[in-house]
Design a protein around this motif. Structure first.
Motif, short mmCIF file in Angstrom:
data_model
loop_
_atom_site.label_atom_id
_atom_site.label_comp_id
_atom_site.label_asym_id
_atom_site.label_seq_id
_atom_site.Cartn_x
_atom_site.Cartn_y
_atom_site.Cartn_z
N HIS A 269 0.82 -1.21 0.00
CA HIS A 269 0.00 0.00 0.00
C HIS A 269 0.86 1.27 0.00
O HIS A 269 0.48 2.28 -0.60
N HIS A 270 1.98 1.20 0.69
CA HIS A 270 2.87 2.37 0.79
C HIS A 270 3.31 2.82 -0.60
O HIS A 270 3.15 3.99 -0.97
N ILE A 271 3.83 1.90 -1.37
CA ILE A 271 4.35 2.26 -2.69
C ILE A 271 3.21 2.48 -3.68
O ILE A 271 3.31 3.29 -4.61
N TYR A 272 2.09 1.76 -3.50
CA TYR A 272 0.91 2.02 -4.34
C TYR A 272 0.43 3.46 -4.16
O TYR A 272 0.03 4.13 -5.12
N THR A 273 0.43 3.92 -2.92
CA THR A 273 -0.02 5.28 -2.62
C THR A 273 0.82 6.31 -3.36
O THR A 273 0.30 7.24 -3.99
N ILE A 278 1.39 10.33 -7.61
CA ILE A 278 2.18 10.81 -8.74
C ILE A 278 1.34 10.79 -10.01
O ILE A 278 1.38 11.73 -10.83
N ARG A 279 0.56 9.71 -10.20
CA ARG A 279 -0.30 9.61 -11.37
C ARG A 279 -1.30 10.77 -11.44
O ARG A 279 -1.61 11.29 -12.51
N ALA A 280 -1.79 11.17 -10.26
CA ALA A 280 -2.76 12.27 -10.22
C ALA A 280 -2.11 13.63 -10.48
O ALA A 280 -2.80 14.59 -10.83
N GLY A 281 -0.79 13.70 -10.30
CA GLY A 281 -0.08 14.96 -10.51
C GLY A 281 0.41 15.61 -9.23
O GLY A 281 1.06 16.66 -9.28
#
Length: 406
Positions: A269-273, A278-281
């Motif tokens: 979850h940590h790295i997914y977050t 980052i994907r959202a900007g």
């Protein structure tokens, strides 16, 4: 003839221990002193005055003694103008430049005392004749030709007195570390100090570590931000990631905050977050598009509370808002610190020390950590105005929020 200089001490020098500390310094360093005048303040609002002659076997030893006395607020009785030498190059200070304490300081220029602006420890003092004005500058901010104060002539340091009496919301601000005094009563006093700071129009800076989220105290801190009791956040990449992970997955480092269980693939979850933000900007974009709908970082964005995320070499990601340039991060932290009237440090050694280095000794500081070494190191670094509490951060923050808000 034995080298001798006369110094003066003024203020609440008896009950604060300043006078005894100065006497001890002279003797411990191999010098001698003779008290020439001593006026005792006989009421709590009256100041005391001491003038003493300090002697040593050679001029260099005397200068060393005077240096230590100066750091404790003893000033020469026959002041002259400060010595100014031009910086020979960018980021290069003259030899024997004056290195500041975090106490209020003045320098004498053309017969007038100039207050040093933005005082903090371990800086040089630059005098601008066009003002005239004096201000601190970190070494990397020195520019060729800057007039830098050298030696210790023409400098006055005024260490803050110990608070007189124990009444009022700031009566507990005596410095030191406490794990034995009743936590609840201290939290009540911290809450009263925080409320008084806000009611007086002051600014509160909070310096939280990842443990705030991991211990389950994130909701309470978010509530303080939402209700207007936090004016700025200074933290690291890890704190923000923990907080955002909680908002996205309900976990912190893969652990469910509510059940204390570790869900399947929770460790990811940590790295997914980080990836999703980052994907959202960035954090603000993640809030704007509804990806993040709760938490401390959400409340900062929703309520226009500025934050500084200072990066480190061990960061995952990092998040787009994390400042990875160390000098840029220091300058951003310094700007926050100079505007703060009260600082609450929560379970983070590195960021507590970093912010503490930028604070004048007149700023009220509360440092809370389960590890006494965190508080001790902050005090040892020179933040003597800090009061330390050794207690569980997961208990402290919710109790603080309850007493402030309810």
């Amino acid at each position: 003839m034995v080298p001798t200089r006369t110094v003066e001490l003024e203020g609440h020098i008896i009950d604060s221990g300043t006078m005894g500390r100065c006497f001890g310094l002279v003797m411990d360093m191999g010098g001698e002193f003779e008290v020439e005048a001593f006026d005792i303040g006989r009421h709590k609002d009256e100041e005391s005055y001491c003038r003493m002659a300090v002697r040593a076997d050679d001029p260099s030893l005397l200068q060393s003694i005077l240096h230590e006395l100066h750091q404790n607020g003893a000033n020469l009785s026959d002041p002259v103008d400060a010595t100014l030498d031009p910086a020979p190059a960018d980021q290069v200070v003259p030899t024997d430049f004056y290195s500041t304490t975090n106490h209020p300081t003045e320098v004498r220029y053309e017969g007038e005392w100039l207050p040093v602006e933005h005082i903090e420890m371990d800086c040089a003092i630059v005098v601008d004749p066009d003002g005239p004005r004096a201000y601190t500058a970190v070494l990397n901010a020195i520019r060729e030709g800057d007039l830098v104060v050298t030696g210790e002539a023409g400098i006055r340091v005024d260490p803050p007195d110990r608070p007189r009496g124990s009444g009022g919301p700031f009566g507990f601000m005596q410095g030191g570390v406490s794990s034995e005094r009743p936590s609840e009563s201290l939290i009540e006093q911290v809450a009263a100090a925080l409320v008084e700071t806000k009611e007086a129009g002051g600014r509160v800076l909070v310096v939280p570590g990842p443990a705030v989220i991991h211990s389950g105290a994130g909701d309470a801190l978010a509530r303080l931000v939402r209700e207007g009791y936090v004016d700025a956040i200074s933290a690291g990449n890890g704190f923000a990631v923990h907080d955002l992970e909680r908002a996205l997955y309900g976990t912190s480092l893969g652990m469910d905050i509510e059940t204390l269980e570790h869900p399947r693939k929770g460790h990811k979850h940590h790295i997914y977050t980080i990836s999703e933000v980052i994907r959202a900007g960035g954090i603000e974009d993640a809030v704007a598009e509804g990806l993040v709908e709760e938490g401390v970082m959400y409340e900062c964005v929703a309520n226009d509370v500025p934050y500084v995320l200072a990066g480190s070499i061990r960061d995952d990601g990092p998040l787009p808002e994390t400042i990875t340039d160390a000098i840029e991060a220091q300058n951003a932290i310094r700007e926050q610190a100079h505007e703060a009237d009260m600082v609450v440090m929560l379970a983070t050694l590195l960021h507590s020390v970093a912010v503490g280095n930028c604070l004048p000794s007149t700023t009220k500081v509360v440092c809370v950590d389960i590890n006494p070494a965190t508080v001790t190191q902050l005090l040892d670094r020179g933040s003597s105005q800090a009061v330390g509490m050794v207690t569980d951060i997961g208990t402290f923050v919710p109790m603080l929020a309850e007493k402030v808000l309810d």
